[in-house]
Design a protein around this motif. Structure first.
Motif, mmCIF file in Angstrom:
data_model
loop_
_atom_site.group_PDB
_atom_site.id
_atom_site.type_symbol
_atom_site.label_atom_id
_atom_site.label_comp_id
_atom_site.label_asym_id
_atom_site.label_seq_id
_atom_site.Cartn_x
_atom_site.Cartn_y
_atom_site.Cartn_z
ATOM 1 N N SER A 102 -4.390 6.633 0.873
ATOM 2 C CA SER A 102 -3.681 5.248 0.776
ATOM 3 C C SER A 102 -4.102 4.717 -0.386
ATOM 4 C CB SER A 102 -3.607 4.493 1.869
ATOM 5 O OG SER A 102 -4.916 4.057 2.238
ATOM 6 N N LEU A 103 -3.397 4.054 -1.165
ATOM 7 C CA LEU A 103 -3.502 3.162 -2.350
ATOM 8 C C LEU A 103 -3.150 1.660 -2.024
ATOM 9 C CD1 LEU A 103 -4.762 3.379 -5.032
ATOM 10 C CD2 LEU A 103 -2.465 3.756 -6.133
ATOM 11 N N HIS A 104 -3.996 0.779 -2.032
ATOM 12 C CA HIS A 104 -3.368 -0.781 -1.786
ATOM 13 C C HIS A 104 -3.423 -1.165 -3.399
ATOM 14 C CE1 HIS A 104 -4.659 -4.480 0.472
ATOM 15 N NE2 HIS A 104 -3.688 -4.623 0.045
ATOM 16 N N VAL A 105 -2.082 -1.326 -3.532
ATOM 17 C CA VAL A 105 -1.941 -1.883 -5.010
ATOM 18 C C VAL A 105 -1.568 -3.240 -5.275
ATOM 19 C CG1 VAL A 105 0.056 -1.393 -6.788
ATOM 20 C CG2 VAL A 105 -0.669 0.606 -5.272
ATOM 21 N N LEU A 106 -0.989 -3.886 -4.382
ATOM 22 C CA LEU A 106 -0.832 -5.407 -4.706
ATOM 23 C C LEU A 106 -1.577 -5.760 -3.355
ATOM 24 C CD1 LEU A 106 3.089 -5.562 -5.304
ATOM 25 C CD2 LEU A 106 0.930 -5.568 -6.983
ATOM 26 N N THR A 137 0.803 -1.213 0.117
ATOM 27 C CA THR A 137 0.103 0.031 -0.067
ATOM 28 C C THR A 137 1.117 1.415 0.022
ATOM 29 O OG1 THR A 137 -1.589 -1.154 1.158
ATOM 30 C CG2 THR A 137 -1.773 1.496 1.360
ATOM 31 N N TYR A 138 0.474 2.099 -0.894
ATOM 32 C CA TYR A 138 1.278 3.574 -0.949
ATOM 33 C C TYR A 138 0.545 4.344 -0.033
ATOM 34 C CZ TYR A 138 4.204 2.257 -4.621
ATOM 35 O OH TYR A 138 5.208 1.253 -5.649
ATOM 36 N N HIS A 139 1.228 5.103 0.795
ATOM 37 C CA HIS A 139 0.438 6.146 1.649
ATOM 38 C C HIS A 139 0.831 7.592 1.122
ATOM 39 C CE1 HIS A 139 -0.907 3.197 4.525
ATOM 40 N NE2 HIS A 139 0.221 2.630 4.314
ATOM 41 N N MET A 140 0.032 8.423 0.878
ATOM 42 C CA MET A 140 0.344 9.773 0.530
ATOM 43 C C MET A 140 -0.649 10.791 1.510
ATOM 44 S SD MET A 140 -0.328 8.656 -3.367
ATOM 45 C CE MET A 140 -1.508 7.330 -2.407
ATOM 46 N N GLY A 141 -0.164 11.213 2.488
ATOM 47 C CA GLY A 141 -0.805 12.088 3.456
ATOM 48 C C GLY A 141 -1.792 11.121 4.152
ATOM 49 N N SER A 179 -2.825 -3.271 -17.225
ATOM 50 C CA SER A 179 -2.874 -1.868 -17.537
ATOM 51 C C SER A 179 -2.028 -0.982 -16.886
ATOM 52 C CB SER A 179 -4.408 -1.807 -17.493
ATOM 53 O OG SER A 179 -4.804 -1.897 -16.281
ATOM 54 N N SER A 180 -2.060 0.295 -17.353
ATOM 55 C CA SER A 180 -1.267 1.466 -16.813
ATOM 56 C C SER A 180 -1.779 1.422 -15.251
ATOM 57 C CB SER A 180 -1.255 2.209 -17.463
ATOM 58 O OG SER A 180 -0.498 3.354 -16.927
ATOM 59 N N GLY A 181 -0.945 1.344 -14.280
ATOM 60 C CA GLY A 181 -1.412 1.889 -12.846
ATOM 61 C C GLY A 181 -1.753 0.353 -12.085
ATOM 62 N N SER A 182 -1.562 -0.788 -12.759
ATOM 63 C CA SER A 182 -1.870 -1.908 -12.117
ATOM 64 C C SER A 182 -1.104 -2.416 -11.010
ATOM 65 C CB SER A 182 -2.454 -3.107 -13.297
ATOM 66 O OG SER A 182 -1.362 -3.083 -14.070
ATOM 67 N N GLY A 183 0.235 -2.015 -11.083
ATOM 68 C CA GLY A 183 1.113 -2.145 -10.137
ATOM 69 C C GLY A 183 2.093 -3.119 -10.422
ATOM 70 N N LYS A 184 2.480 -3.186 -11.892
ATOM 71 C CA LYS A 184 3.756 -3.863 -12.720
ATOM 72 C C LYS A 184 4.829 -3.344 -12.103
ATOM 73 C CE LYS A 184 2.494 -2.672 -16.595
ATOM 74 N NZ LYS A 184 1.232 -1.730 -16.386
ATOM 75 N N SER A 185 5.430 -2.080 -12.114
ATOM 76 C CA SER A 185 6.457 -1.553 -11.698
ATOM 77 C C SER A 185 6.729 -1.870 -10.393
ATOM 78 C CB SER A 185 6.544 -0.008 -12.118
ATOM 79 O OG SER A 185 6.584 0.121 -13.667
ATOM 80 N N THR A 186 5.713 -1.623 -9.400
ATOM 81 C CA THR A 186 5.886 -1.923 -7.947
ATOM 82 C C THR A 186 6.171 -3.319 -7.857
ATOM 83 O OG1 THR A 186 3.947 -0.443 -7.453
ATOM 84 C CG2 THR A 186 4.197 -1.823 -6.018
ATOM 85 N N LEU A 187 5.451 -4.309 -8.505
ATOM 86 C CA LEU A 187 5.875 -5.597 -8.236
ATOM 87 C C LEU A 187 7.346 -5.822 -8.881
ATOM 88 C CD1 LEU A 187 5.263 -8.804 -7.579
ATOM 89 C CD2 LEU A 187 4.204 -8.832 -10.073
HETATM 90 P P1 ADP Z 1 2.174 0.170 -13.504
HETATM 91 O O1 ADP Z 1 3.654 0.027 -13.658
HETATM 92 O O2 ADP Z 1 1.455 -1.148 -13.688
HETATM 93 O O3 ADP Z 1 1.849 1.146 -14.379
HETATM 94 P P2 ADP Z 1 2.713 1.276 -10.681
HETATM 95 O O4 ADP Z 1 3.400 0.052 -10.151
HETATM 96 O O5 ADP Z 1 3.834 2.224 -11.429
HETATM 97 O O6 ADP Z 1 1.761 0.632 -12.041
HETATM 98 O O7 ADP Z 1 1.851 2.199 -10.065
HETATM 99 C C1 ADP Z 1 0.601 1.473 -9.361
HETATM 100 C C2 ADP Z 1 -0.164 2.508 -8.590
HETATM 101 O O8 ADP Z 1 0.598 2.826 -7.568
HETATM 102 C C3 ADP Z 1 -0.394 3.848 -9.673
HETATM 103 O O9 ADP Z 1 -1.752 4.160 -9.274
HETATM 104 C C4 ADP Z 1 0.698 4.763 -9.127
HETATM 105 O O10 ADP Z 1 0.198 6.010 -9.374
HETATM 106 C C5 ADP Z 1 0.729 4.472 -7.616
HETATM 107 N N1 ADP Z 1 2.128 4.544 -7.027
HETATM 108 C C6 ADP Z 1 3.282 4.161 -7.682
HETATM 109 N N2 ADP Z 1 4.334 4.568 -7.048
HETATM 110 C C7 ADP Z 1 3.927 5.081 -5.968
HETATM 111 C C8 ADP Z 1 4.578 6.071 -4.962
HETATM 112 N N3 ADP Z 1 6.043 5.997 -4.766
HETATM 113 N N4 ADP Z 1 3.909 6.872 -4.240
HETATM 114 C C9 ADP Z 1 2.365 6.858 -4.400
HETATM 115 N N5 ADP Z 1 2.059 6.127 -5.215
HETATM 116 C C10 ADP Z 1 2.499 5.225 -6.164
#
Ligand code: ADP
Ligand code: MG
Length: 244
Positions: free
Chosen positions: A17-21, A10-14, A39-47
Motif C-alpha cells: 500500500s502507498l499512503h499518497v495524501l 492510500t493506494y492498495h496494490m496486492g 515532484s513527480s509522484g508526490s500526489g498532484k494528479s491524485t489530488l
Molecule cells: P503526481 O501526479 O504528483 O506525479 P500521482 O498522484 O499520479 O503523482 O501519484 C502519486 C503516487 O501514487 C505515485 O507513486 C503513483 O505511482 C501512485 N499511484 C497513482 N495512481 C495509482 C493507482 N491507481 N494505483 C496505485 N498507485 C497509484
C-alpha cells in the motif's frame, strides 16, 4: 468554492500500500487561479482527480460550492462534474477519429443538445481560441498547441465554473506553453476558477497562488518567488563564470 480538509488517500496494490495524501488541506476561492506543484509522484494528479470527482478519498472532507462530496453513485458524480468542472490533460485526450469541431462539441452531445446547436456553439468556442479555420481538421493534422486549445475549448463548452488542468503544458515547448498559459489566464479573467497541476516553476509563477505538495502534505512555507529568484541567481552565476 473548493474546501478540502485533512484528506488522506492510500493506494492498495496486492499486499503493498502507498499512503499518497497524508492530511491535505486546500481552500480555493471562486475566481482564483491556483497551481499545484510538487515532484513527480508526490500526489498532484491524485489530488486533482479527487477535486474533479474522478477519484475518491479515504478520510477527511471535501466541499464543492458548499456541498459535501463523499461516496456517491457514478451517475451523481457525473452530474456534478458536468455542472461544475471542465478538464484539460497533458496529452490533450482528443478523439483521434473526430475533427476539431466534433471534439469541442462532444460535451453538448452528452447533454442531448441538437447537432445544429452544438456545432454552432462549438464554432464560437473554436473562434475564441483562434481556431475557427481549423474546425474540420483532424487532431493528427494539428500542432500540440492547437490540440491543447481544442481541448480547452472542449473543457469550456458546457460553461463549467472550474477548470482543472493536469500538466496542461507538459507536452509543449516553452513558447507554446506560455501561449496556453495566457489562454488559461483569459479563462480565469472571464470568471472561472482555474487549478493547474505542474512541476515547472515558470508555469506555476504564471498563476495567482502556488500550492506545494511535499511528502503527502501541503508545504505552507513554500515560496515560489524565492525559488524563482534562486533559479535566476544560479543562471547569473553560471554566466559570470563563463565570462570570467
Ligand atoms: P503526481 O501526479 O504528483 O506525479 P500521482 O498522484 O499520479 O503523482 O501519484 C502519486 C503516487 O501514487 C505515485 O507513486 C503513483 O505511482 C501512485 N499511484 C497513482 N495512481 C495509482 C493507482 N491507481 N494505483 C496505485 N498507485 C497509484
Ligand atoms: Mg501527475
Amino acid at each position: 468554492m473548493i474546501k478540502v480538509e485533512n484528506i488522506h488517500k492510500t493506494y492498495h496494490m496486492g499486499s503493498n500500500s502507498l499512503h499518497v495524501l497524508k492530511g491535505v488541506d486546500v481552500d480555493i476561492k471562486e475566481g482564483e487561479m491556483v497551481s499545484i506543484m510538487g515532484s513527480s509522484g508526490s500526489g498532484k494528479s491524485t489530488l486533482l482527480n479527487i477535486l474533479g470527482i474522478l477519484d475518491t478519498y479515504d478520510s477527511g472532507s471535501y466541499h464543492l460550492d458548499g456541498m459535501p462530496i463523499g461516496p456517491m453513485s457514478e451517475a451523481k458524480a457525473a452530474r456534478y462534474r458536468n455542472k461544475y468542472i471542465g478538464f484539460v490533460f497533458q496529452s490533450f485526450n482528443l478523439i483521434t477519429f473526430k475533427n476539431a469541431l466534433e471534439n469541442v462539441a462532444l460535451p453538448l452531445y452528452y447533454q442531448n443538445v441538437s447537432r445544429r446547436k452544438r456545432n454552432r456553439i462549438a464554432m464560437e468556442y473554436l473562434d475564441r481560441m483562434g481556431l475557427a479555420d481549423h474546425a474540420m481538421h483532424m487532431p493528427n493534422e494539428m500542432s500540440g498547441g492547437q490540440k491543447q486549445r481544442i481541448a480547452i475549448a472542449r473543457a469550456l463548452i458546457a460553461d463549467p465554473r472550474i477548470i482543472l488542468a493536469d500538466e496542461p503544458t507538459g507536452a509543449l515547448d516553452t513558447k507554446t506553453s506560455y501561449e496556453v498559459m495566457e489562454i488559461l489566464r483569459d479563462v480565469n479573467r472571464s470568471g472561472k476558477t482555474v487549478i493547474i497541476v505542474t512541476h515547472e516553476p515558470d508555469i506555476a509563477a504564471r498563476t495567482g497562488r502556488v500550492i506545494r505538495v511535499r511528502d503527502g502534505q501541503i508545504d505552507h512555507n513554500y515560496d515560489i518567488h524565492a525559488e524563482m529568484a534562486a533559479m535566476v541567481g544560479a543562471e547569473d552565476g553560471q554566466q559570470t563564470h563563463t565570462l570570467g
